[in-house]
Design an enzyme around this catalytic site. Structure first.
Site, PDB file in Angstrom:
ATOM      1  CG  ASN A   1      24.622  34.882  39.934  1.00 43.05           C
ATOM      2  OD1 ASN A   1      24.351  33.786  39.271  1.00 43.05           O
ATOM      3  ND2 ASN A   1      25.463  35.386  39.855  1.00 43.05           N
ATOM      4  CD  GLU A   2      28.209  32.039  39.315  1.00 40.92           C
ATOM      5  OE1 GLU A   2      29.081  32.989  39.424  1.00 40.92           O
ATOM      6  OE2 GLU A   2      28.430  31.220  38.132  1.00 40.92           O
ATOM      7  CB  VAL A   3      25.241  33.693  47.308  1.00 39.21           C
ATOM      8  CG1 VAL A   3      25.759  34.528  48.529  1.00 39.21           C
ATOM      9  CG2 VAL A   3      23.911  33.833  46.617  1.00 39.21           C
TER      10      VAL A   3
END
Length: 1005
Positions: free
Chosen positions: A419-421
């Site tokens: 997630n939104e790395v």
């Protein structure tokens, strides 16, 4: 049966008489089946005592607790310590010890025995009889330990040290302690490996389904491997095959005729029994529920379930659940997921970590599809103590554990690897996709990716299904990316982000961020109508958000066949990710932390439920306002029908065709009375709804919404309290304290959904928030009656001349007869004398009123409230509006990242940016010259667009307005765009002036 005494203001609800007893509270002796749940009878101490690992400690002073357990919810909110904004300011972290004695019979010796923890947060150290047998960081993943060589006949001691001292270890509220189930697992030397079974549906034809069942085993002897498929108690398929000693895996196939297929509309589950035998005795066995379904992802067409197109009507969820924090029991889980299902939701994204095993079981049963997410970030930390510390060492083994545990669940339709790395790369994306496919090739892989740049595009292209978090405007590039990759389906992994506070309304649009990609939302009125609330509340009109409102987002999702669905942020409000003290959450959910639906809930219900299934009709806002008569109020009617008609005091305001987005909008002159809506479908009125103006608050109504102490006495019940007037109309402006008392019931805690209510969660007193609050309680053992009583001190907190306060009581009997109790009240005003309460309490000045409640002459509790003689405060947000800022001084925002001292790199001149919005030039150590005022909008969520650091302006006293930009989210350098030459001679008329950060703000004066 319901008994009401209107004159005394007492409302009593009764149920059938039944004596409630619990099952055994402490396991004392275990002659074990395959899986043994060992949640009862733990001893807990919040302190670091190394001697707690062994027997040489008297733990009689420890608290007795039941798993799941979260110690953080037992403590107060505190802005100075603990979990901070990430954890919603719940203060206690620290180190805790859990201990549990277990007794094993002689028959268990020689068997394989494991301990299995479904989740412990944060770092856990496991001890058996004083020996350390394992360590596990980041406890969202289950952990299993082989203790076969450590068990002894008779008494054994299990001890767990949980270290939560390193904070923050997630970006949201995580909880502290053993917050999920614990099992002791036993098997013979010939056994099925834990999580070693994989059931696949290989083919579904018109008259049959072909299943493939593989099982990993440890075998010392030849055995028979039997698989039996059962539907509603009857065996519908069975197969037995011989497996030889030394084989580590065996696969067999069988056919189920005329299969009943699993779907959200019909979540049919078969029972699969698997056993190993030697022809005479059963050596090992396993049972699991399994749904037969056919899942297809067809480019350019969408997702098909059992041959039918299916859009994902999804929400993101964090794992906490209000009062209990992370210690979510089965009853709470079922109730909350059931609310979402009733709304029309058919899918959940587990944000941003694996959930409990029970969660997936309940989703199987309810028919909720799951986008199952493993990680928030990868190698680079997003919170200073998060999984990034351990990713390199553990990510491969954790993915295996995660997938093997959950791959037999029909509800799981996709895997998500992040997630939104921060620092995402194509190489790591490819690696993680490959690891997932290694353990399950039957489901596609996605990832929540934000942004619109090349790295984001390349990482999406490496996925089976391209994932789009809407950060950075990614929700506006679907068509662009479809043109570039027409054979790849897409999913909106996190969109939309909208805000809403139950009961709070604003007619003018609110945006979280300035100057970011968005689809405009028109103001509903030229001038704001409502003035209550505070800066941490957000409008319930679907006009407070980030990039898209809910209606526009779903319209886009529904119109694009290659976009298989959306997961809005979020389903429920959750603790943490706060904007600032004193807000403990931000209100993204459709349902608040008290489990009370907001107006958004009914909007989604109108968009996601077909009228043939259930007509939906909802009116907002409520119709009790402190406004002049004839004030025009925007009134929305949400419905899934074709037409609506609105009536004000029986007078029709006209019929309207329902617009795309399932709403009709009326501008209604405010007049006290009734606001009634009718919904028409196929020419017939199929549903009516009404909002009525309430008089003053005079009573309480209690509703049991969750739990059954007769069937599940070990599980909690939820009771909602609503303030009403003399006619039973809900008073939805009421903000009054209620004391909850239990007889035969233990109060767990209370909630009201108010983002800034810092009353401890365990408090028995809770102020209603816009008329409502809730209490969570559980049954005590061996009681004759089980009752919740609520007492409220009612009246407007702000009054202009005088006010009559009332004390109201309501009683809800859950089991047993109505207890014969004499309830009396005494009160005092300020520090005056105590008086017996009769009918009301009169005030003509500001005063603190205290009420004491007596039950059979004994003091049972106390209420206290300050009533203020003046007009209610007026709040106006001038920062986030849908218009240009007016005037000579900006209203903000004033980002903390800017406040402080900054030095120009070439000239060495020092600028001071103060917290009140002034910008000055330091002349010398004792003097500064004000240049003007500043504002800066730093990204609230830094991970949505990691290359964006916000923007702002300096408004110079000489009249110019110059843009300013931070050069990165680290906030170390600031660039002034000197386009209008506000800073001229001293800076050589340069168009760009670069400043470096010296320190936080400190005025020389």
């Amino acid at each position: 049966m319901k008994i009401e005494d209107v004159q005394s203001g007492v409302c009593v609800h009764t149920a059938s008489t039944n004596f409630v007893t619990h099952t055994s509270r402490v396991e004392t002796r275990i002659n074990m089946p395959k899986f043994r749940l060992i949640n009862e009878g733990w001893r807990f101490l919040l302190s670091d005592l190394p001697q707690a690992m062994g027997w040489d400690l008297d733990d009689s002073a420890f608290e007795t607790v039941r798993i799941p357990h979260d110690w953080s919810v037992q403590f107060s909110y505190d802005c100075r310590q603990g979990k901070g904004m990430e954890g919603g300011f719940l203060q206690n972290t620290g180190i805790g010890w859990y201990r549990k004695p277990l007794f094993l019979d002689k028959e268990e010796m020689g068997k394989k025995i494991w301990l299995r923890f479904d989740g412990i947060l944060e770092d856990s150290y496991i001890y058996w009889n004083g020996h350390e047998i394992g360590f596990r960081p980041y406890g969202y993943f289950p952990a299993q330990y082989d203790i076969s060589d450590w068990v002894v006949e008779g008494a054994n001691l299990l001890a767990v040290r949980v270290d939560c001292s390193k904070q923050p270890f997630t970006r949201w509220y995580n909880g502290s302690g053993i917050f999920r189930d614990v099992w002791l697992i036993s098997a013979g030397r010939n056994h099925i490996c834990n999580d070693g079974v994989f059931v696949k549906t290989k083919k579904i034809l018109k008259d049959r389904a072909e299943l493939e069942i593989s099982a990993e085993m440890e075998l010392l002897n030849d055995i028979f491997f039997t698989v039996e498929v059962i539907w509603q108690g009857k065996t519908v398929s069975q197969q037995t095959e011989e497996v030889h000693a030394g084989e580590t895996e065996h696969t067999l196939s069988l056919v189920v005729k005329e299969p009943i297929l699993w779907s959200p509309e019909n979540p049919a589950l078969y029972l699969i029994k698997i056993k190993l035998s030697d022809g005479r005795d059963v050596l090992d066995f396993l049972e699991l529920d399994f749904g037969i379904r056919k899942l297809e992802f067809v480019p350019q067409k969408g997702m098909l379930l059992n041959g039918k197109l299916q859009k994902l009507k999804g929400v993101c969820l964090h794992h906490d659940a209000g009062v209990v924090g992370a210690a979510v029991t089965e009853t709470i889980l079922r109730y909350r997921l059931g609310l979402l299902k009733k709304m029309g939701c058919n899918a959940i994204r587990t944000a941003h970590n694996p959930f409990s095993q029970k969660f997936y079981e309940v989703c199987d049963e309810l028919g909720l599809m799951v986008l199952n997410e493993a990680f928030d970030g990868w190698e680079i930390n997003k919170a200073s103590q998060d999984y990034g510390r351990w990713f390199a060492k553990y990510h491969e083994s954790d993915l295996e554990i995660f997938i093997r545990r959950d791959r037999n669940h029909a509800c799981v339709i996709m895997w998500s690897i992040g997630n939104e790395v921060t620092g995402a790369t194509v190489e790591m994306t490819n690696k993680l996709v490959g690891l997932v496919h290694k353990w399950d090739s039957s489901r596609p892989v996605t990832c929540g990716i934000q942004g619109t740049g090349k790295v984001s595009d390349d990482c999406r292209a490496a996925l089976d299904i391209a994932g789009y978090n809407d950060g950075g405007g990614a929700c506006f590039i679907y068509e662009r990316d479809y043109a570039a990759r027409p054979l790849q389906l897409m999913v909106a992994t996190e969109s939309p982000h909208t805000y809403q506070t139950r009961g709070f309304y604003r007619t003018r649009t609110w945006w979280r961020d300035k100057n970011q990609p968005r689809k405009e939302i028109e103001n509903l009125t030229e001038k704001e109508v409502f003035t209550d609330g505070c800066e941490f509340y957000h409008s319930s009109y679907d006009n407070a958000g980030v990039r898209l409102n809910a209606r526009d987002c779903w319209e886009m999702t529904a119109s694009l066949p290659y976009l298989i669905g959306e997961f809005r942020w979020t389903g429920f409000d959750y603790y943490g990710e706060s904007l600032n003290w004193p807000a403990r959450n931000v209100g993204n959910g459709l349902i608040d932390t008290a489990n009370i639906p907001k107006d958004h809930y009914y909007l989604y219900q109108a968009m996601w439920v077909e009228p043939e299934i259930r007509p939906v009709l909802h009116i907002l806002p409520h119709w009790t306002h402190d406004l002049p008569e004839e004030t025009k109020i925007p009134v929305y009617v949400y419905t899934n029908c074709e037409e609506t008609e609105l009536f004000l005091n029986e007078n029709s305001l006209g019929k309207q065709k329902v617009q795309q987005g399932c709403f009709a909008l009326y501008q209604v002159p405010y007049r006290r009375g009734k606001l009634t809506a009718k919904a028409y479908y196929q020419g017939k009125c199929v549903k009516e709804a009404m909002n009525r103006t309430a008089a003053g608050p005079s009573g309480i109504r209690l509703y049991q919404l969750m739990g059954d102490i007769k069937k599940r006495p070990d599980e909690p019940v939820e009771i909602r309290a609503v303030v009403v007037d003399d006619y039973g109309t809900e008073v939805l402006y009421a903000q009054n304290p209620i004391l909850f008392l239990g007889e035969g019931m233990e109060i767990i805690g209370t909630e009201n959904g108010d983002h800034v209510d810092l009353t401890p969660l365990t408090s028995h007193v809770r102020r209603t928030f816009y008329g409502k609050c809730m209490v969570l309680a559980k049954a005590k053992e061996y009681q004759n009656v089980y009752e919740i009583m609520a007492v409220a001190l009612l009246g407007k907190r702000y009054f202009e001349k005088n006010i009559l306060l009332k004390v109201a009581m309501a009683r809800l009997v859950l089991e047993g007869n109505v207890p014969d109790r004499k309830i009396t009240f005494r009160y005092r005003i300020n520090d005056g004398e105590w008086r017996n309460y009769e009918e009301s309490i009169a005030l003509v000045q500001t005063a603190e009123v205290t009420v004491r409640i007596f039950r059979d002459g004994q003091l049972a509790g106390e209420l206290r409230e300050l009533f203020i003689r003046k007009k209610a405060p007026v709040f106006e947000d001038r920062i986030h509006g849908n218009c240009e800022a007016m005037g000579d001084v900006p209203f903000g925002p004033f980002a903390d990242e800017i406040t402080g001292m900054w030095e120009s790199e070439e000239e060495g001149m020092v600028f001071s940016f103060s917290r009140d919005g002034k910008v000055s030039l330091l002349v010398n150590e004792k003097m500064e010259q004000q240049l003007g005022w500043w504002w800066y909008d730093f990204p609230v969520d830094k991970f949505e667009a990691q290359d964006y650091a916000g923007m702002g302006e300096i408004w110079f006293m000489s009249g110019e307005k110059e843009k300013i930009y931070l050069l990165g989210q680290s906030a170390e350098k600031l660039e002034i765009h000197n386009d209008q030459m506000a800073l001229s001679t001293a800076f050589c008329k340069r168009e760009r002036i670069l400043l470096k950060k010296l320190s936080d703000y400190s005025s020389p004066s």
